[in-house]
Motif scaffolding. Sequence first.
Motif, PDB file in Angstrom:
ATOM      1  N   TYR A 201     108.184 -23.158  -7.658  1.00 21.89           N
ATOM      2  CA  TYR A 201     109.225 -22.369  -7.938  1.00 21.89           C
ATOM      3  C   TYR A 201     109.811 -22.637  -9.458  1.00 21.89           C
ATOM      4  O   TYR A 201     109.990 -21.432 -10.110  1.00 21.89           O
ATOM      5  CB  TYR A 201     110.396 -22.845  -7.154  1.00 21.89           C
ATOM      6  N   GLY A 202     109.487 -23.800 -10.072  1.00 23.70           N
ATOM      7  CA  GLY A 202     109.950 -23.798 -11.478  1.00 23.70           C
ATOM      8  C   GLY A 202     108.994 -23.193 -12.235  1.00 23.70           C
ATOM      9  O   GLY A 202     109.400 -22.687 -13.260  1.00 23.70           O
ATOM     10  N   PHE A 203     107.750 -22.860 -12.040  1.00 20.37           N
ATOM     11  CA  PHE A 203     106.771 -22.255 -12.716  1.00 20.37           C
ATOM     12  C   PHE A 203     107.031 -20.872 -12.967  1.00 20.37           C
ATOM     13  O   PHE A 203     106.785 -20.054 -13.988  1.00 20.37           O
ATOM     14  CB  PHE A 203     105.056 -22.409 -12.400  1.00 20.37           C
ATOM     15  N   LEU A 204     107.470 -20.381 -11.588  1.00 20.82           N
ATOM     16  CA  LEU A 204     108.003 -18.699 -11.589  1.00 20.82           C
ATOM     17  C   LEU A 204     109.516 -18.352 -11.668  1.00 20.82           C
ATOM     18  O   LEU A 204     109.692 -17.405 -11.426  1.00 20.82           O
ATOM     19  CB  LEU A 204     107.202 -18.056 -10.387  1.00 20.82           C
TER      20      LEU A 204
ATOM     21  N   PHE B 284     110.275 -14.918 -13.202  1.00 23.77           N
ATOM     22  CA  PHE B 284     110.329 -13.792 -12.223  1.00 23.77           C
ATOM     23  C   PHE B 284     111.526 -13.883 -11.156  1.00 23.77           C
ATOM     24  O   PHE B 284     111.826 -12.796 -10.748  1.00 23.77           O
ATOM     25  CB  PHE B 284     108.655 -13.737 -11.479  1.00 23.77           C
ATOM     26  N   ILE B 285     111.418 -14.873 -10.428  1.00 18.24           N
ATOM     27  CA  ILE B 285     112.726 -14.996  -9.450  1.00 18.24           C
ATOM     28  C   ILE B 285     113.841 -14.748 -10.118  1.00 18.24           C
ATOM     29  O   ILE B 285     114.727 -14.063  -9.370  1.00 18.24           O
ATOM     30  CB  ILE B 285     112.468 -16.538  -8.911  1.00 18.24           C
ATOM     31  N   ALA B 286     114.134 -15.225 -11.381  1.00 19.23           N
ATOM     32  CA  ALA B 286     115.606 -14.632 -12.101  1.00 19.23           C
ATOM     33  C   ALA B 286     115.791 -13.427 -11.992  1.00 19.23           C
ATOM     34  O   ALA B 286     116.876 -12.812 -11.400  1.00 19.23           O
ATOM     35  CB  ALA B 286     115.384 -15.285 -13.311  1.00 19.23           C
ATOM     36  N   ARG B 287     114.924 -12.495 -12.210  1.00 22.66           N
ATOM     37  CA  ARG B 287     114.882 -11.090 -12.296  1.00 22.66           C
ATOM     38  C   ARG B 287     115.007 -10.257 -11.073  1.00 22.66           C
ATOM     39  O   ARG B 287     115.511  -9.343 -10.912  1.00 22.66           O
ATOM     40  CB  ARG B 287     113.765 -10.443 -13.448  1.00 22.66           C
TER      41      ARG B 287
ATOM     42  N   TRP C  12     104.350 -12.263  -7.531  1.00 21.55           N
ATOM     43  CA  TRP C  12     105.140 -13.487  -7.663  1.00 21.55           C
ATOM     44  C   TRP C  12     105.099 -14.353  -6.447  1.00 21.55           C
ATOM     45  O   TRP C  12     105.254 -15.576  -6.415  1.00 21.55           O
ATOM     46  CB  TRP C  12     106.666 -13.393  -8.455  1.00 21.55           C
ATOM     47  N   ARG C  13     105.187 -13.421  -5.398  1.00 18.05           N
ATOM     48  CA  ARG C  13     105.232 -14.196  -3.974  1.00 18.05           C
ATOM     49  C   ARG C  13     103.956 -14.823  -3.641  1.00 18.05           C
ATOM     50  O   ARG C  13     103.849 -15.579  -2.872  1.00 18.05           O
ATOM     51  CB  ARG C  13     105.769 -12.935  -3.154  1.00 18.05           C
ATOM     52  N   LEU C  14     102.885 -14.567  -4.271  1.00 10.73           N
ATOM     53  CA  LEU C  14     101.309 -14.908  -3.788  1.00 10.73           C
ATOM     54  C   LEU C  14     101.417 -16.680  -3.610  1.00 10.73           C
ATOM     55  O   LEU C  14     100.900 -17.093  -2.642  1.00 10.73           O
ATOM     56  CB  LEU C  14     100.094 -14.268  -4.411  1.00 10.73           C
TER      57      LEU C  14
ATOM     58  N   THR D 194     103.350  -5.158 -11.376  1.00 10.91           N
ATOM     59  CA  THR D 194     102.891  -5.685 -10.233  1.00 10.91           C
ATOM     60  C   THR D 194     103.467  -7.354  -9.851  1.00 10.91           C
ATOM     61  O   THR D 194     103.912  -7.377  -8.504  1.00 10.91           O
ATOM     62  CB  THR D 194     101.409  -5.699 -10.091  1.00 10.91           C
ATOM     63  N   LEU D 195     103.627  -8.105 -10.905  1.00  6.50           N
ATOM     64  CA  LEU D 195     104.162  -9.365 -10.642  1.00  6.50           C
ATOM     65  C   LEU D 195     105.742  -9.111 -10.329  1.00  6.50           C
ATOM     66  O   LEU D 195     106.240  -9.980  -9.306  1.00  6.50           O
ATOM     67  CB  LEU D 195     104.019 -10.359 -12.005  1.00  6.50           C
TER      68      LEU D 195
END
Length: 436
Positions: free
Chosen positions: A31-34, A37-40, A187-189, A181-182
């Motif tokens: 979660y910290g690395f992504l 993407f999660i923010a947007r 980002w879910r992969l 795509t990300l």
Amino acid sequence: MSPSTLAVSKTRQVVAAVVGNALEWYDFIVYGFLAGFIARQFFPAEDEYTSLLMALATFGVGFFMRPVGGVLLGVYADRKGRKAAMLVIIQLMTLAIAMIVFAPNYAAIGLGAPLLIVVARMLQGFATGGEYASSTAFLVESAPAHKKGLYGSWQLVGQCLAVFCGAAMAAAVTHFFAPQTLELWGWRLPFVFGLLIGPLGLWIRKYMEEPQAFVEARRQVRGNGPGLWQVVSTYRRAILVSMGLCCGGTVSFYVVLVSMPTFAHSNLGLPLDQVLLVQMFAVALMTLVIPFAGALSDRLGRRPVLMGFTLVFFIMVYPLYVWVAAAPSIERLLLMQILLCSAIGGYFGPGPTALAEQFPIEVRSTGVSVAYNVTVMLFGGFAPLIVTWLSKAMATPVAPSFYVLLTSLVSLLGIYYMHDAVRDSKALSMPLGGEL
């Protein structure tokens, strides 16, 4: 039991703890690395900085549940067994990661989207809160008397494997998928990968055996044993010392390992995929240092090894941040991460065993859970948020080093006042008048 059978049994115990622990922390750390993407996707705001802060705040929200999960699961582990607690933990973590994998984004369901992420993070925090103490107690109690530092070090090896795999998955998706795509689904992969391997961790832990040291200690306890408040009041000095031991390592873990890719990309302008590759290399090196330092502490004692590596880290961290910030490059970042992660690995080696040895077996999981999780909540959980805010407020990319320096000082105090089981046992075993 023959020596060869005993060796296989102890190896199986270590593998069960390390693999399960790595699966636990992989889901939590990715979660910290992504976060960007999660923010947007789940926390849209007027500007990207505010959106990122909201996502990082949600990363920290999970840490509010860690003391709750740590205490409840720690007490459960002391009463029902290490294995029972570790099975419950991995089931909870699998449920939490499934919520993130299948959560609709903000565009689809509005406020329900960030609420789902918050609930999943809280559930992750609850489960992970009990993981460190239960698996550390399990490893130390499964170890031969002269290898407790080495066995305990595998707790952090599992966490480093999680960071390495998380960085590898994040690097892969950011390298092979287009930005569009990300944003949509790529980002879910990495989370899907964590969800798929969850059942493997459950199966491995199902066949663990309770440490004999715990079984024998439990037989001597009347009823359910000491309650939470009795543990806190009786062992308050051990808890405070343990919090000091945890402080610097916890903040270093989240600042230097977890949030560094986002920091280097957002603040230093370095390519995210290359930063993640740097992180993978540094973490791989650190993973090799950890068991070496743990074994070294079995010979020299916990305090000398912890003190030496913490001082080296303290001396290096600020000059390295200044050097990289003066002329940001992948090469400079690589050297910085190699040096800092090697020092952190030296501290992480004896760290788990040193914590476990501050408490007797019958209250070990509870005591370590309280000290570790309160420290992580207060100092580590919001470390990415704090360093992001500090960098913005102070208008300098070296701001994270200030927070790391402060917490390292706290750890030096904890190391000074800790109980060193190795050196104390050597002193007791020497003839009267002998010297260490």
